[in-house]
Scaffold this active site. Sequence first.
Site, PDB file in Angstrom:
ATOM      1  N   ASP A  41      69.539 -63.728 -69.680  1.00 47.45           N
ATOM      2  CA  ASP A  41      68.864 -64.375 -68.546  1.00 47.45           C
ATOM      3  C   ASP A  41      69.826 -64.754 -67.415  1.00 47.45           C
ATOM      4  OD1 ASP A  41      70.189 -66.335 -69.937  1.00 47.45           O
ATOM      5  OD2 ASP A  41      68.554 -67.778 -69.939  1.00 47.45           O
TER       6      ASP A  41
ATOM      7  N   THR B   2      75.545 -64.698 -73.445  1.00 50.07           N
ATOM      8  CA  THR B   2      74.303 -65.288 -73.961  1.00 50.07           C
ATOM      9  C   THR B   2      73.420 -64.191 -74.549  1.00 50.07           C
ATOM     10  OG1 THR B   2      72.210 -66.362 -73.378  1.00 50.07           O
ATOM     11  CG2 THR B   2      73.336 -65.244 -71.589  1.00 50.07           C
TER      12      THR B   2
ATOM     13  N   ASP C  14      70.354 -64.345 -74.495  1.00 46.07           N
ATOM     14  CA  ASP C  14      69.066 -64.399 -73.780  1.00 46.07           C
ATOM     15  C   ASP C  14      68.921 -63.356 -72.660  1.00 46.07           C
ATOM     16  OD1 ASP C  14      68.575 -66.604 -75.373  1.00 46.07           O
ATOM     17  OD2 ASP C  14      69.175 -68.047 -73.831  1.00 46.07           O
TER      18      ASP C  14
ATOM     19  N   ARG D  18      77.733 -78.166 -75.999  1.00 38.53           N
ATOM     20  CA  ARG D  18      77.062 -78.526 -74.748  1.00 38.53           C
ATOM     21  C   ARG D  18      77.609 -79.907 -74.406  1.00 38.53           C
ATOM     22  NH1 ARG D  18      72.659 -75.290 -77.143  1.00 38.53           N
ATOM     23  NH2 ARG D  18      72.562 -73.443 -75.821  1.00 38.53           N
TER      24      ARG D  18
ATOM     25  N   HIS E 169      68.155 -69.113 -85.518  1.00 43.20           N
ATOM     26  CA  HIS E 169      69.575 -68.939 -85.209  1.00 43.20           C
ATOM     27  C   HIS E 169      70.222 -67.722 -85.851  1.00 43.20           C
ATOM     28  CE1 HIS E 169      69.004 -73.019 -83.715  1.00 43.20           C
ATOM     29  NE2 HIS E 169      70.023 -72.743 -82.933  1.00 43.20           N
TER      30      HIS E 169
ATOM     31  N   VAL F 111      93.100 -63.117 -73.902  1.00 41.56           N
ATOM     32  CA  VAL F 111      94.420 -63.536 -74.405  1.00 41.56           C
ATOM     33  C   VAL F 111      95.410 -62.374 -74.312  1.00 41.56           C
ATOM     34  CG1 VAL F 111      95.671 -64.297 -76.481  1.00 41.56           C
ATOM     35  CG2 VAL F 111      93.451 -65.327 -75.902  1.00 41.56           C
TER      36      VAL F 111
ATOM     37  N   ASP G 136      74.411 -69.471 -67.468  1.00 43.38           N
ATOM     38  CA  ASP G 136      74.277 -70.077 -66.135  1.00 43.38           C
ATOM     39  C   ASP G 136      74.785 -71.511 -66.065  1.00 43.38           C
ATOM     40  OD1 ASP G 136      73.210 -67.993 -64.818  1.00 43.38           O
ATOM     41  OD2 ASP G 136      71.143 -68.733 -64.798  1.00 43.38           O
TER      42      ASP G 136
ATOM     43  N   GLY H 240      75.340 -71.827 -75.798  1.00 45.66           N
ATOM     44  CA  GLY H 240      75.027 -71.171 -77.078  1.00 45.66           C
ATOM     45  C   GLY H 240      76.020 -70.057 -77.363  1.00 45.66           C
TER      46      GLY H 240
ATOM     47  N   ARG I  85      48.419 -58.176 -93.698  1.00 50.14           N
ATOM     48  CA  ARG I  85      48.376 -59.409 -92.911  1.00 50.14           C
ATOM     49  C   ARG I  85      48.676 -59.148 -91.445  1.00 50.14           C
ATOM     50  NH1 ARG I  85      52.082 -62.833 -97.132  1.00 50.14           N
ATOM     51  NH2 ARG I  85      50.375 -63.777 -98.300  1.00 50.14           N
TER      52      ARG I  85
ATOM     53  N   ARG J  27      65.105 -68.568 -74.966  1.00 53.22           N
ATOM     54  CA  ARG J  27      64.885 -69.746 -74.115  1.00 53.22           C
ATOM     55  C   ARG J  27      63.642 -69.518 -73.252  1.00 53.22           C
ATOM     56  NH1 ARG J  27      69.181 -73.872 -72.453  1.00 53.22           N
ATOM     57  NH2 ARG J  27      70.603 -72.591 -73.638  1.00 53.22           N
TER      58      ARG J  27
HETATM   59  P1  ADP Z   1      74.533 -71.931 -70.951  1.00 51.11           P
HETATM   60  O1  ADP Z   1      75.917 -71.891 -70.416  1.00 51.11           O
HETATM   61  O2  ADP Z   1      74.344 -71.029 -72.143  1.00 51.11           O
HETATM   62  O3  ADP Z   1      73.474 -71.765 -69.879  1.00 51.11           O
HETATM   63  P2  ADP Z   1      73.989 -74.783 -70.999  1.00 51.11           P
HETATM   64  O4  ADP Z   1      72.933 -74.745 -69.959  1.00 51.11           O
HETATM   65  O5  ADP Z   1      73.772 -75.654 -72.191  1.00 51.11           O
HETATM   66  O6  ADP Z   1      74.308 -73.372 -71.626  1.00 51.11           O
HETATM   67  O7  ADP Z   1      75.344 -75.219 -70.266  1.00 51.11           O
HETATM   68  C1  ADP Z   1      76.560 -75.302 -70.991  1.00 51.11           C
HETATM   69  C2  ADP Z   1      77.367 -76.453 -70.483  1.00 51.11           C
HETATM   70  O8  ADP Z   1      77.720 -76.233 -69.102  1.00 51.11           O
HETATM   71  C3  ADP Z   1      76.666 -77.792 -70.458  1.00 51.11           C
HETATM   72  O9  ADP Z   1      76.674 -78.424 -71.715  1.00 51.11           O
HETATM   73  C4  ADP Z   1      77.490 -78.557 -69.465  1.00 51.11           C
HETATM   74  O10 ADP Z   1      78.694 -79.004 -70.055  1.00 51.11           O
HETATM   75  C5  ADP Z   1      77.837 -77.489 -68.435  1.00 51.11           C
HETATM   76  N1  ADP Z   1      76.884 -77.558 -67.324  1.00 51.11           N
HETATM   77  C6  ADP Z   1      75.615 -77.131 -67.276  1.00 51.11           C
HETATM   78  N2  ADP Z   1      75.039 -77.404 -66.099  1.00 51.11           N
HETATM   79  C7  ADP Z   1      75.971 -78.054 -65.367  1.00 51.11           C
HETATM   80  C8  ADP Z   1      75.998 -78.601 -64.052  1.00 51.11           C
HETATM   81  N3  ADP Z   1      74.933 -78.558 -63.252  1.00 51.11           N
HETATM   82  N4  ADP Z   1      77.148 -79.194 -63.629  1.00 51.11           N
HETATM   83  C9  ADP Z   1      78.226 -79.235 -64.435  1.00 51.11           C
HETATM   84  N5  ADP Z   1      78.263 -78.727 -65.686  1.00 51.11           N
HETATM   85  C10 ADP Z   1      77.162 -78.142 -66.147  1.00 51.11           C
HETATM   86  O1  F6P Z   2      70.780 -69.660 -75.125  1.00 48.12           O
HETATM   87  C1  F6P Z   2      70.825 -69.164 -76.426  1.00 48.12           C
HETATM   88  C2  F6P Z   2      69.806 -69.859 -77.286  1.00 48.12           C
HETATM   89  O2  F6P Z   2      69.899 -69.338 -78.607  1.00 48.12           O
HETATM   90  C3  F6P Z   2      68.358 -69.761 -76.794  1.00 48.12           C
HETATM   91  O3  F6P Z   2      67.773 -68.510 -77.088  1.00 48.12           O
HETATM   92  C4  F6P Z   2      67.734 -70.919 -77.497  1.00 48.12           C
HETATM   93  O4  F6P Z   2      66.633 -71.413 -76.753  1.00 48.12           O
HETATM   94  C5  F6P Z   2      68.833 -71.940 -77.520  1.00 48.12           C
HETATM   95  O5  F6P Z   2      70.049 -71.245 -77.347  1.00 48.12           O
HETATM   96  C6  F6P Z   2      68.888 -72.732 -78.815  1.00 48.12           C
HETATM   97  O6  F6P Z   2      69.880 -73.691 -78.692  1.00 48.12           O
HETATM   98  P1  F6P Z   2      70.456 -74.538 -79.920  1.00 48.12           P
HETATM   99  O7  F6P Z   2      71.444 -73.670 -80.630  1.00 48.12           O
HETATM  100  O8  F6P Z   2      71.103 -75.693 -79.272  1.00 48.12           O
HETATM  101  O9  F6P Z   2      69.311 -74.883 -80.797  1.00 48.12           O
END
Ligand code: ADP
Ligand code: F6P
Length: 341
Positions: A134, A130, A132, A77, A255, A29, A108, A16, A167, A176
């Site tokens: 988190d 992020t 979040d 993603r 969003h 950069v 993560d 995200g 209200r 998330r």
């Molecule tokens: P965030 O980085 O915000 O936690 P995601 O969980 O969607 O968002 O992860 C982002 C991207 O990182 C995923 O679309 C994928 O390409 C890669 N990724 C996530 N988990 C794994 C994993 N276990 N192994 C390899 N790539 C991963």
């Molecule tokens: O991780 C950031 C976040 O905005 C979360 O708060 C939310 O659950 C998720 O991404 C939404 O993802 P998407 O943009 O794919 O709907």
Amino acid sequence: MAEKKIKTIGVLTSGGDAPGMNAAVRAVVRRALSKGLDVYGIHRGYDGLMDEDVFKMKAQDVSDIIQKGGTILYTARCAEMRTEEGQQRAADTCRKFGIDGLVVIGGDGSYRGAEKLANHGINVIGLPGTIDLDISCTEYTIGFDTAVNTAMEAIDKVRDTSTSHERCSIIEVMGRNAGYLALWCGIANGAEDILLPEKYDYNEQALIDNIIESRRRGKKHHIIVNAEGIGHSASMARRIEAATGIETRATILGHMQRGGSPTAKDRVYASIFGCMAVDLLCEGKNKRVVGYNKGQFQDFDIQEALKMQKSLDEYEYEIAKSLSSSYMKDAHKKVLKDEML
Ligand code: ADP
Ligand code: F6P
């Protein structure tokens, strides 16, 4: 330790988007160029490594972006990155362009992808990006500060109309599975109730009792900040309205919380993180992620960082509850009881 001196750095944003990612990209950069390194930008996160959407970056490519929300590199993603073949392909693309150090800005999940790339011989540094908050190894993530301010302003606006119409309002914020955004909005907006995934006990009746009680005491609105991890705000609103007889509306901020011009904090911390990533690679460090804790910028081993656990700050949670009118109701009852003794 990296085996040889870094000459070329790649940078991508993944998962995200978050306000401040552009400031981090700009810092990577410009810091790299100032150290005489070549820099490549990679479009759409790991997707760009799959289809070689990689381009050389100059200092001017990051002009006029520090104040912009979103990410000029785009983000995605990428399912393929989760497969062994995808990881091999991503590493091959890095090698093809001579990228020996890669900066991954994301959450993560993105760190997990970076770790896999490191196993294929690419030096990687992760930056926490992020809204979040988190990510366990850090108290600060790029984008949280802007997102919480955006949500706070939106909730203030909902509160105005909520009061005019007398209200109850349920406002759902992102996060998330984590309740950090909701907790901060709860405190910043003086919400009557805050529903957090980490704390939710499914006691809707207690919520209903709070609303009835605060209306009885003359409160003109009742703001409930609900975390996305709990969700179901619309059906909750219908049930609350039926049980209390008080008009109840649900607003899902969605969003909008991810967009907008980053705050000074997000710009500055993201810039520091970006420079640190380049400095770490130049010092021969690899498989590290950057964080900020107790006033210090730090770096951690990526594997250790992924194993760390994080929980809501109990003191912040207790403060949020103690300042809400539901608590004040209990305090008021106690005073009455004490007076009768
Ligand atoms: P965030 O980085 O915000 O936690 P995601 O969980 O969607 O968002 O992860 C982002 C991207 O990182 C995923 O679309 C994928 O390409 C890669 N990724 C996530 N988990 C794994 C994993 N276990 N192994 C390899 N790539 C991963
Ligand atoms: O991780 C950031 C976040 O905005 C979360 O708060 C939310 O659950 C998720 O991404 C939404 O993802 P998407 O943009 O794919 O709907």
